[in-house]
Design a protein around this motif. Structure first.
Motif, mmCIF file in Angstrom:
data_model
loop_
_atom_site.group_PDB
_atom_site.id
_atom_site.type_symbol
_atom_site.label_atom_id
_atom_site.label_comp_id
_atom_site.label_asym_id
_atom_site.label_seq_id
_atom_site.Cartn_x
_atom_site.Cartn_y
_atom_site.Cartn_z
ATOM 1 N N ASP A 171 0.830 -1.200 0.000
ATOM 2 C CA ASP A 171 0.000 0.000 0.000
ATOM 3 C C ASP A 171 0.866 1.252 0.000
ATOM 4 O O ASP A 171 1.869 1.324 0.710
ATOM 5 N N PHE A 172 0.427 2.235 -0.760
ATOM 6 C CA PHE A 172 1.103 3.537 -0.753
ATOM 7 C C PHE A 172 0.959 4.170 0.625
ATOM 8 O O PHE A 172 -0.086 4.087 1.267
ATOM 9 N N LEU A 173 2.024 4.831 1.096
ATOM 10 C CA LEU A 173 1.968 5.515 2.381
ATOM 11 C C LEU A 173 2.870 6.745 2.346
ATOM 12 O O LEU A 173 4.011 6.669 1.888
ATOM 13 N N ALA A 174 2.341 7.871 2.813
ATOM 14 C CA ALA A 174 3.130 9.080 2.996
ATOM 15 C C ALA A 174 3.028 9.507 4.450
ATOM 16 O O ALA A 174 1.950 9.449 5.052
ATOM 17 N N VAL A 175 4.157 9.921 5.016
ATOM 18 C CA VAL A 175 4.212 10.379 6.405
ATOM 19 C C VAL A 175 4.593 11.854 6.397
ATOM 20 O O VAL A 175 5.708 12.217 6.031
ATOM 21 N N PHE A 176 3.637 12.701 6.796
ATOM 22 C CA PHE A 176 3.860 14.141 6.863
ATOM 23 C C PHE A 176 4.103 14.536 8.317
ATOM 24 O O PHE A 176 3.290 14.230 9.184
ATOM 25 N N PRO A 177 5.193 15.223 8.604
ATOM 26 C CA PRO A 177 5.455 15.619 9.986
ATOM 27 C C PRO A 177 4.508 16.724 10.437
ATOM 28 O O PRO A 177 4.127 17.601 9.658
ATOM 29 N N LEU A 178 4.128 16.680 11.691
ATOM 30 C CA LEU A 178 3.353 17.753 12.316
ATOM 31 C C LEU A 178 4.230 18.398 13.382
ATOM 32 O O LEU A 178 5.226 17.824 13.822
ATOM 33 N N ALA A 179 3.858 19.607 13.781
ATOM 34 C CA ALA A 179 4.621 20.293 14.821
ATOM 35 C C ALA A 179 4.590 19.478 16.109
ATOM 36 O O ALA A 179 3.555 18.919 16.487
ATOM 37 N N GLY A 180 5.716 19.403 16.766
ATOM 38 C CA GLY A 180 5.803 18.631 17.996
ATOM 39 C C GLY A 180 6.492 17.304 17.758
ATOM 40 O O GLY A 180 6.348 16.691 16.696
ATOM 41 N N SER A 181 7.212 16.827 18.706
ATOM 42 C CA SER A 181 7.978 15.598 18.572
ATOM 43 C C SER A 181 7.068 14.373 18.479
ATOM 44 O O SER A 181 6.107 14.231 19.239
ATOM 45 N N GLY A 182 7.364 13.502 17.505
ATOM 46 C CA GLY A 182 6.646 12.240 17.395
ATOM 47 C C GLY A 182 5.236 12.342 16.874
ATOM 48 O O GLY A 182 4.441 11.400 17.030
ATOM 49 N N ARG A 183 4.881 13.444 16.209
ATOM 50 C CA ARG A 183 3.528 13.602 15.666
ATOM 51 C C ARG A 183 3.608 13.615 14.141
ATOM 52 O O ARG A 183 4.503 14.226 13.564
ATOM 53 N N ALA A 184 2.638 12.956 13.497
ATOM 54 C CA ALA A 184 2.664 12.890 12.042
ATOM 55 C C ALA A 184 1.265 12.641 11.488
ATOM 56 O O ALA A 184 0.375 12.151 12.186
ATOM 57 N N ARG A 185 1.096 12.998 10.217
ATOM 58 C CA ARG A 185 -0.111 12.681 9.456
ATOM 59 C C ARG A 185 0.244 11.556 8.496
ATOM 60 O O ARG A 185 1.209 11.646 7.737
ATOM 61 N N LEU A 186 -0.513 10.466 8.545
ATOM 62 C CA LEU A 186 -0.356 9.359 7.618
ATOM 63 C C LEU A 186 -1.430 9.434 6.545
ATOM 64 O O LEU A 186 -2.606 9.635 6.858
ATOM 65 N N ILE A 187 -1.025 9.305 5.287
ATOM 66 C CA ILE A 187 -1.966 9.205 4.178
ATOM 67 C C ILE A 187 -1.617 7.939 3.413
ATOM 68 O O ILE A 187 -0.488 7.778 2.944
ATOM 69 N N GLY A 188 -2.568 7.025 3.314
ATOM 70 C CA GLY A 188 -2.282 5.755 2.659
ATOM 71 C C GLY A 188 -3.467 5.238 1.875
ATOM 72 O O GLY A 188 -4.582 5.765 1.966
ATOM 73 N N THR A 189 -3.231 4.188 1.088
ATOM 74 C CA THR A 189 -4.294 3.582 0.284
ATOM 75 C C THR A 189 -4.885 2.386 1.011
ATOM 76 O O THR A 189 -4.226 1.704 1.787
ATOM 77 N N VAL A 190 -6.159 2.158 0.711
ATOM 78 C CA VAL A 190 -6.867 0.979 1.212
ATOM 79 C C VAL A 190 -7.170 0.112 -0.007
ATOM 80 O O VAL A 190 -7.840 0.553 -0.946
ATOM 81 N N ARG A 191 -6.675 -1.095 -0.010
ATOM 82 C CA ARG A 191 -6.838 -1.956 -1.178
ATOM 83 C C ARG A 191 -7.703 -3.176 -0.858
ATOM 84 O O ARG A 191 -8.176 -3.351 0.256
ATOM 85 N N ASP A 192 -7.906 -4.000 -1.900
ATOM 86 C CA ASP A 192 -8.601 -5.275 -1.782
ATOM 87 C C ASP A 192 -10.051 -5.070 -1.339
ATOM 88 O O ASP A 192 -10.645 -4.024 -1.535
ATOM 89 N N GLU A 193 -10.602 -6.101 -0.707
ATOM 90 C CA GLU A 193 -12.017 -6.063 -0.345
ATOM 91 C C GLU A 193 -12.303 -5.039 0.747
ATOM 92 O O GLU A 193 -13.451 -4.630 0.940
ATOM 93 N N ARG A 194 -11.266 -4.604 1.465
ATOM 94 C CA ARG A 194 -11.479 -3.612 2.527
ATOM 95 C C ARG A 194 -11.995 -2.296 1.980
ATOM 96 O O ARG A 194 -12.643 -1.525 2.677
ATOM 97 N N ALA A 195 -11.687 -2.012 0.696
ATOM 98 C CA ALA A 195 -12.078 -0.735 0.104
ATOM 99 C C ALA A 195 -13.551 -0.696 -0.282
ATOM 100 O O ALA A 195 -14.077 0.366 -0.629
#
Length: 507
Positions: free
Chosen positions: A210-234
């Protein structure tokens, strides 16, 4: 309250920037939104360099930089290893005062815009919905449903539809919204976590997983994840939880999740309105164009729409231009939106395509090519200039004339700085102005002084030539800081002809 110059439908970043710019120019606005409160989730994240440059005109840039997070680099991963690292600071240095990707979550962004708008005595009217409107040569008559359930008629000279992809304004105008919806389902999650991808930089996994991008947010250890949902789960994304999405890409990026603060799923659309307005009503932002999140372009493009339209509406309302100036809004912004959708489509399809060939391209070819491309200075610069929107231009359009050096009418003025002073300082002014690099004629100096038009004359320097400017080049700048006219040794006659031919008065 029932009469205003511009009625703005929708109080996202696009509508708020339009309201703020118009208010700063003395235009009476009314801005409504059917939601009960501003968003509380960090939907759009990225503020590009060009937006930060333009935000100097609204005195927003320093506050945003102080509150957000500067992303110094992007990392592309394949098979659990970093395949390429693109340092924004090194790539963008010399092109812009802001050589980085800036993360500033939309909820914070909207809060700042609302606070600044309140300084002009303008509040967003919540729980207020547009029911319909009509227009004629005299203005727009809109029917509103207020927070108490009562209906009201509001009259305005112009109406701006900043009301999103399901725009009521676009539907009332009967404007088509051709395009489609990508098959892939995406998830977005704001998380606390750990691992090498939580180092404050942007990380993207290009893999057969699955595609995944990790965008940092302000503050230590915080992030935005954007990813794809594949297969029957979608098939039923509305029922998904974070625990249901695939962990393969997270494992490749060595992402360790400690807490999920927000999770949602969505499908991505790619559409551009057939028209960006009709008569006295206009479409901006997602009401006019929607596209994939590739490159973090969406919110920035909507803000660009608002800035482009704002100075033109103000000029017409204040008698400094004929209403034909408003025709250039669609001409300039629609062309960019079409190119943007096409470009982000190609990127989106590359990173999300299924199949053996697509996987081979991402996992075999990309790891070989990306480091080599990233090593090329010209390639890195092209990528930064494109994503940052500093190459966005209005060349060969009605308001764009001439060239001097490598700079053409319709382009962004090149940025030049000696570390203490830069040629963008004066661009914070919301007005027509002239810059000359070299010597300005006495007649031009007198003409500008007589009309109260700001004139800056920069002593010629080799840095100007390196940036593409030309000695003794005269650059007439629009109120949104784009070059309107560029010509060597242009005198008063040239400027007078420019304004008169377009029904403009720039002073």
């Amino acid at each position: 309250m029932n009469r205003c110059d511009v009625l703005i439908i929708g109080a996202g970043p696009t509508g708020l920037v339009l309201a703020l710019w118009l208010s700063k120019l003395g235009i009476k606005v009314r801005i409504i939104d059917k939601t009960a409160a501003p968003g509380t989730t960090s939907r759009a994240l990225a503020i590009q360099a060009r937006t930060l440059e333009l935000y100097r005109q609204l005195d927003l840039t320093e506050a945003i930089i102080g509150q957000g997070h500067q992303v110094p680099a992007a990392n592309l991963w394949v098979k659990g290893k970093t395949a390429a690292r693109l340092p924004f600071s090194a790539i963008g240095a010399g092109f812009t005062p802001y050589p980085f990707l800036h993360i500033y979550p939309q909820d914070q962004h909207e809060k700042l815009l609302i606070e600044r708008l309140q300084h002009f005595g303008v509040d967003v009217e919540r729980h207020t919905e547009l029911l319909g409107f009509s227009q004629d040569s005299g203005g727009v008559t809109a029917r509103l449903r207020l927070a108490d359930g009562l209906e009201e008629v509001c009259e305005a000279d112009y109406l701006a539809g900043c009301d999103g992809a399901r725009s009521t304004v676009r539907k009332v105008l009967g404007i088509g919204f051709p395009g489609g919806t990508y098959e892939q389902v995406f998830y977005v999650a704001d998380v606390d976590g750990a691992g090498p991808a939580f180092n404050g930089e942007l990380h993207v996994d290009l893999d057969e997983a699955d595609f995944l991008a990790v965008f940092p947010l302000a503050g230590s250890g915080r992030a935005r994840l954007i990813g794809t949902v594949r297969d029957e789960r979608a098939e039923h994304p509305q029922n998904l939880r974070f625990e249901d999405v695939s962990q393969r890409a997270m494992e490749h990026l060595k992402v360790e999740i400690k807490q999920v603060n927000w999770f949602s799923t969505y499908r991505v659309h790619h559409r551009v309105a057939e028209q960006f307005g009709r008569e006295r009503a206009f479409l901006l932002g997602d009401a006019a164009h929607v596209h994939s999140p590739a490159g973090g372009q969406g919110m920035n493009t909507g803000i660009g729409d608002a800035i482009n339209l704002a100075w033109k509406l103000a000029a017409v309302l204040q008698g400094q231009a004929t209403d034909t100036l408003l025709d250039t809004y669609e001409i300039e912004r629609s062309a960019f939106a079409q190119r943007l959708v096409s470009t982000t489509d190609q990127v989106f399809n590359f990173i999300t395509a299924d199949g053996r060939l697509a996987a081979l391209l991402r996992t075999r070819l990309a790891p070989m090519l990306l480091p080599r491309v990233a090593a090329l200075k010209s390639a890195r610069e092209f990528l930064f200039r494109t994503v940052s929107q500093i190459t966005l231009n209005y060349r060969d359009m009605p308001l764009s004339v001439g060239s001097a050096g490598q700079v053409h009418g319709g382009e962004r003025l090149p940025w030049v700085s000696d570390g203490k002073h830069d040629n963008f300082a004066g661009l914070a002014r919301l007005c027509w102005q002239v810059q000359v690099y070299g010597a300005a004629s006495g007649s031009l100096v007198a003409w500008c002084a007589e009309r109260g038009m700001p004139l800056e004359v920069f002593e010629w320097h080799e840095a100007h030539e390196a940036a593409g400017l030309q000695q003794d080049g005269v650059y007439l700048l629009r109120p949104d800081s784009y070059v309107a006219l560029a010509q060597v040794d242009a005198g008063p006659e040239v400027l007078e002809d420019y304004f008169s031919a377009r029904g403009l008065r720039g002073y």
